[in-house]
Design a protein around this motif. Sequence first.
Motif, PDB file in Angstrom:
ATOM      1  N   THR A 211       0.838  -1.204   0.000  1.00  0.00           N
ATOM      2  CA  THR A 211       0.000   0.000   0.000  1.00  0.00           C
ATOM      3  C   THR A 211       0.870   1.249   0.000  1.00  0.00           C
ATOM      4  O   THR A 211       0.495   2.273  -0.546  1.00  0.00           O
ATOM      5  CB  THR A 211      -0.938   0.021   1.218  1.00  0.00           C
ATOM      6  N   ALA A 212       2.029   1.124   0.599  1.00  0.00           N
ATOM      7  CA  ALA A 212       2.903   2.292   0.633  1.00  0.00           C
ATOM      8  C   ALA A 212       3.467   2.591  -0.734  1.00  0.00           C
ATOM      9  O   ALA A 212       3.688   3.746  -1.095  1.00  0.00           O
ATOM     10  CB  ALA A 212       4.038   2.062   1.626  1.00  0.00           C
ATOM     11  N   VAL A 213       3.680   1.559  -1.521  1.00  0.00           N
ATOM     12  CA  VAL A 213       4.358   1.762  -2.793  1.00  0.00           C
ATOM     13  C   VAL A 213       3.380   2.066  -3.932  1.00  0.00           C
ATOM     14  O   VAL A 213       3.762   2.622  -4.954  1.00  0.00           O
ATOM     15  CB  VAL A 213       5.234   0.519  -3.118  1.00  0.00           C
ATOM     16  N   CYS A 214       2.156   1.668  -3.786  1.00  0.00           N
ATOM     17  CA  CYS A 214       1.209   1.815  -4.896  1.00  0.00           C
ATOM     18  C   CYS A 214       1.093   3.284  -5.310  1.00  0.00           C
ATOM     19  O   CYS A 214       0.754   4.141  -4.500  1.00  0.00           O
ATOM     20  CB  CYS A 214      -0.171   1.300  -4.494  1.00  0.00           C
ATOM     21  N   PRO A 215       1.405   3.578  -6.540  1.00  0.00           N
ATOM     22  CA  PRO A 215       1.451   4.989  -6.950  1.00  0.00           C
ATOM     23  C   PRO A 215       0.074   5.632  -7.076  1.00  0.00           C
ATOM     24  O   PRO A 215      -0.028   6.853  -7.055  1.00  0.00           O
ATOM     25  CB  PRO A 215       2.149   4.941  -8.311  1.00  0.00           C
TER      26      PRO A 215
ATOM     27  N   CYS B 276      -6.471   0.295 -10.336  1.00  0.00           N
ATOM     28  CA  CYS B 276      -5.125  -0.299 -10.406  1.00  0.00           C
ATOM     29  C   CYS B 276      -4.615  -0.196 -11.835  1.00  0.00           C
ATOM     30  O   CYS B 276      -5.350  -0.398 -12.799  1.00  0.00           O
ATOM     31  CB  CYS B 276      -5.197  -1.755  -9.968  1.00  0.00           C
ATOM     32  N   ILE B 277      -3.345   0.126 -11.978  1.00  0.00           N
ATOM     33  CA  ILE B 277      -2.759   0.282 -13.314  1.00  0.00           C
ATOM     34  C   ILE B 277      -1.889  -0.910 -13.693  1.00  0.00           C
ATOM     35  O   ILE B 277      -1.223  -0.912 -14.725  1.00  0.00           O
ATOM     36  CB  ILE B 277      -1.908   1.569 -13.381  1.00  0.00           C
ATOM     37  N   GLY B 278      -1.902  -1.905 -12.849  1.00  0.00           N
ATOM     38  CA  GLY B 278      -1.181  -3.137 -13.203  1.00  0.00           C
ATOM     39  C   GLY B 278       0.320  -3.011 -13.148  1.00  0.00           C
ATOM     40  O   GLY B 278       1.038  -3.822 -13.727  1.00  0.00           O
ATOM     41  N   CYS B 279       0.822  -2.012 -12.446  1.00  0.00           N
ATOM     42  CA  CYS B 279       2.272  -1.800 -12.488  1.00  0.00           C
ATOM     43  C   CYS B 279       3.045  -2.894 -11.757  1.00  0.00           C
ATOM     44  O   CYS B 279       4.218  -3.110 -12.009  1.00  0.00           O
ATOM     45  CB  CYS B 279       2.623  -0.434 -11.919  1.00  0.00           C
ATOM     46  N   ALA B 280       2.357  -3.581 -10.847  1.00  0.00           N
ATOM     47  CA  ALA B 280       2.981  -4.681 -10.095  1.00  0.00           C
ATOM     48  C   ALA B 280       4.065  -4.228  -9.132  1.00  0.00           C
ATOM     49  O   ALA B 280       4.864  -5.032  -8.674  1.00  0.00           O
ATOM     50  CB  ALA B 280       3.529  -5.754 -11.024  1.00  0.00           C
ATOM     51  N   MET B 281       4.067  -2.957  -8.826  1.00  0.00           N
ATOM     52  CA  MET B 281       5.008  -2.509  -7.802  1.00  0.00           C
ATOM     53  C   MET B 281       4.711  -3.219  -6.482  1.00  0.00           C
ATOM     54  O   MET B 281       5.622  -3.548  -5.720  1.00  0.00           O
ATOM     55  CB  MET B 281       4.895  -0.994  -7.601  1.00  0.00           C
TER      56      MET B 281
END
Lengths: 557, 376
Positions: free
Chosen positions: A35-39, A96-101
């Motif tokens: 959750t912290a990383v999700c842009p 969600c943009i699917g970045c997979a971060m």
Amino acid sequence: MPANTAVTPSTLSQRDLPWQIDWDIQTCTLCGRCTAVCPVNAIEFGTFRKRTIFTPPLGLLDKRTSDKPSGQQDRPSSTSSIYYGIRQRTDPAYACIGCAMCNMVCPNNAIKPHKSESTDLLRFHRDRGGQPRTRGGRRNAGDSVLDQIKFMRISMLTDPALDAGRHEFELRTLIGRILPPAEALKTQRENGWMPPVREIYPLMIGSMSFGALSPNMWEGLQMGVAYLNEELGMPVRMCTGEGGCPPRLLRSRFLKYVILQIASGYFGWDEIVHAIPHMKEDPCAVEIKYGQGAKPGDGGLLQWHKVNQLIAAIRGVPPGVSLPSPPTHQTKYSIEEAVAKMIQSMSMAWGFRVPVYPKISASSTSLAVLNNLTRNPYAAGLAIDGEDGGTGAAYNVSMNHMGHPIASNLRDCYLNLVKLGKQNELPIIAGGGTGKNGNLAANAAALIMLGASAVQIGKYIMQAAAGCLGSEGDRCNICNIGRCPKGITSQDPRLYRRLDPEQVAERVVDVYVGFDTELKKIVAPLGRSTSLPIGMSDALGIADRAAAERLQIKYVV
Amino acid sequence: MCRLFSLTSSVPISPMRAIEALDVMKEGHDGSGIGLFLTDLAGPFQDCKHLPILSGIFTHAGLRRMEEFMSSQGFTPKFRLTLEAEETPPPGTPKRDVYLSQVFEPPSAWADLAPAVREQELTKTRLALRHMGQAEEDIVVFSFWPDVLMIKEVGDPMEIGDYLGLDREEVYAGRILAQGRQNTNYGINLYACHPFFIQGVSTMTNGENTAFVPIKEYLGSQGVPGYEGYQSDSEVFTHILHFTLKGLGLSLEAYKHVITPLQDDDLESHPDRDFLHTMKQACRRLIIDGPNCVIGCLPDKTMFMVQDRKKLRPGIVGGRPGLFAFSSEACGLDAAIPDRDKSKDFQPMHLDTAIVSPDCQEVRICRQTQPLPRQH
Ligand code: SF4
Ligand code: SF4
């Protein structure tokens, strides 16, 4: 649940989103990194309540309830427990943009996005507030004519193939107007004005502006380019894009590896003009942008999210405002005049020592522009950006549905020059989707053999050198709002600190050295080593009759 | 790979000498054709040195059409040599009606033409005839130029030499270019047979020009009459030489700098750096890139050999004052000039142009790193 719960037209289920999050309660340790990383804040900490109903086995049911010893139930009961986890938001604004971060940072692989198999319904709701969707990235289409082209004039017996690993190769290209032989010799004999020409590596880093890219990304690219030039002797050049150039670079000796771009917004040009007297070196060239593949016929667009203090200072604008460039250079009246005057004044600014060329989007008017340029003695080339090009912010509709594929547009332009007897006199720089499926060298070689003197890449270098997550399947692509999860296109230090410029530089070098080997592996079997095979169309074949006819290459099945 | 052999001699010699040398090198060519360029002619052609000679192959009907056309243009036929052979041709060679070498007196109006214009007109006449013969293939014209004979045919060189009786004195010449053809990538076509010729310039090549298409497209778009109809990837070498000499007014030494410019480091330290740098950029479209050894003859009867940058093709020069040969193989040279000082044989490398001037006294080596003679 009440029947009239708050379900609005835009209420979407998780199922309706293009990217869905799989979260595994069994392995999640609730560390909170995802959750912290999700842009885009697509996931959030969730508190879940679970109700469990207990029913005693048949026969144990007792009507007397009050005096039962504890631990023994004789009637159905329900208990509630609370547990914590990750919840995917379904509000279109936070999709969600699917970045997979999230996956990248999860210690246990407990979370990952997956692409929905059905048509997402989000696309019908992305115009909230009446604003159509803008994004960064490329056209969402994976197919590429360039990928279908084969190299087939392979020498074997009659003409020994060369050794790509050990042979000497001179695969350089010229940017700048090249005079016809007789005229060039005459001009030299008479000490006349010779148009400036630069010998460079045929794969250029196309225009991505300081502002569009994060400072770390920009620095990484520049460092990589400098290393390639100074340590490896590969004259690679990089274009600034609209938005100026950091003052320190303008005054440094590295400026000669830079192509300065001026576009219709003239952003950053005050700074450049002021730096001219202090320049130790001339820039490699000046590119005047009239159009680009991502938004043909449209100006640049830097959205307010990314205009921080630094960007504002370099561009000479107030911070925090969106910076749309007008579609054309507003000080000019007609395109012929615009091109001619701009080219002349830019040339003049550096004493006619710097090649100046325009960049346009591939379109039905490319030929007209080119014909115009052939008659302009100061024009140093033409850059054409096909429909697949683009890294900055553009409207989704422009990106997906507008523009002209590069292959046929380039071919038309080259064959037109052939008809005029001026091929390579005015170099054509082609770009737009080169290497979009990872086949960079093959795509670039195909473009060169179709007639390009040089090839430019933008998105590819972001993907390869910085790990950009964008794909042709609408993955990520939030470059425009400054939330780039990798820190490539963000001006937020919390994000761009994720990107180490040194590592970007290292990757840039790897990409170029790798590309160079692959290019040699293509040209060596074709028996070419001392000159770039520009226009060597007899080497090309394609298993599509219409494409073969259109490009005037061989039809092979 | 084709086999090449050329002779430059102060006394006229039989073209069969060159063909015999090709025969020695036979393992290298498949006998799919022979081409001959003869200049500095002896015999009957000597008396009309300044008059153009039409060389080609005709059917009877084609011959009549040619004659009608030439007379309509005001040309008067003079001496004629035909190589018609009675017997059946060797296997693989078609039966032709007439192998013709015909001297013409140009129209009287040409007397006032400037030499350059006259040359243009001769070229245009040859092209007109070539175009006339294209549909029916009844007229095939190789050259139309003073003091130049060209003979081409498909088949084994030695057999064709015998069949056409090429040891006759009428075709003795001081300069001979001969090619034994190895057909590789294009169809068998008379026009594809080396040597190629334009306005006194002739070259032949063993090898394959991988940069053919872009160079052809460039030459073809320069509006020069004669830069057309390419049936072979080697024909562009002749035209580049012609372009260098006549289009740019440069010397033979510059030819090497056009087709295989020096690499940057060598260029930096060259005394003619600026000139060569300009030339490298401006003539970049004419850089050849295949493995090629080019042998040629200039209008002034200078003969030369150059190699491409990679030097992947064989080539050797040798001889004695009065007689020199350029050969793709040493055995050909041995067969033609056995009594030479072999220690003086020279195999040009990637920077060299080997030149034998018209006086035929020595082989001069011009290295690309040397200063260029003054270009005018
Ligand atoms: S994939 Fe990216 S956008 Fe989606 S939840 Fe994970 S971090 Fe957020
Ligand atoms: S990773 Fe960054 S640059 Fe790449 S698509 Fe996403 S936002 Fe854009």
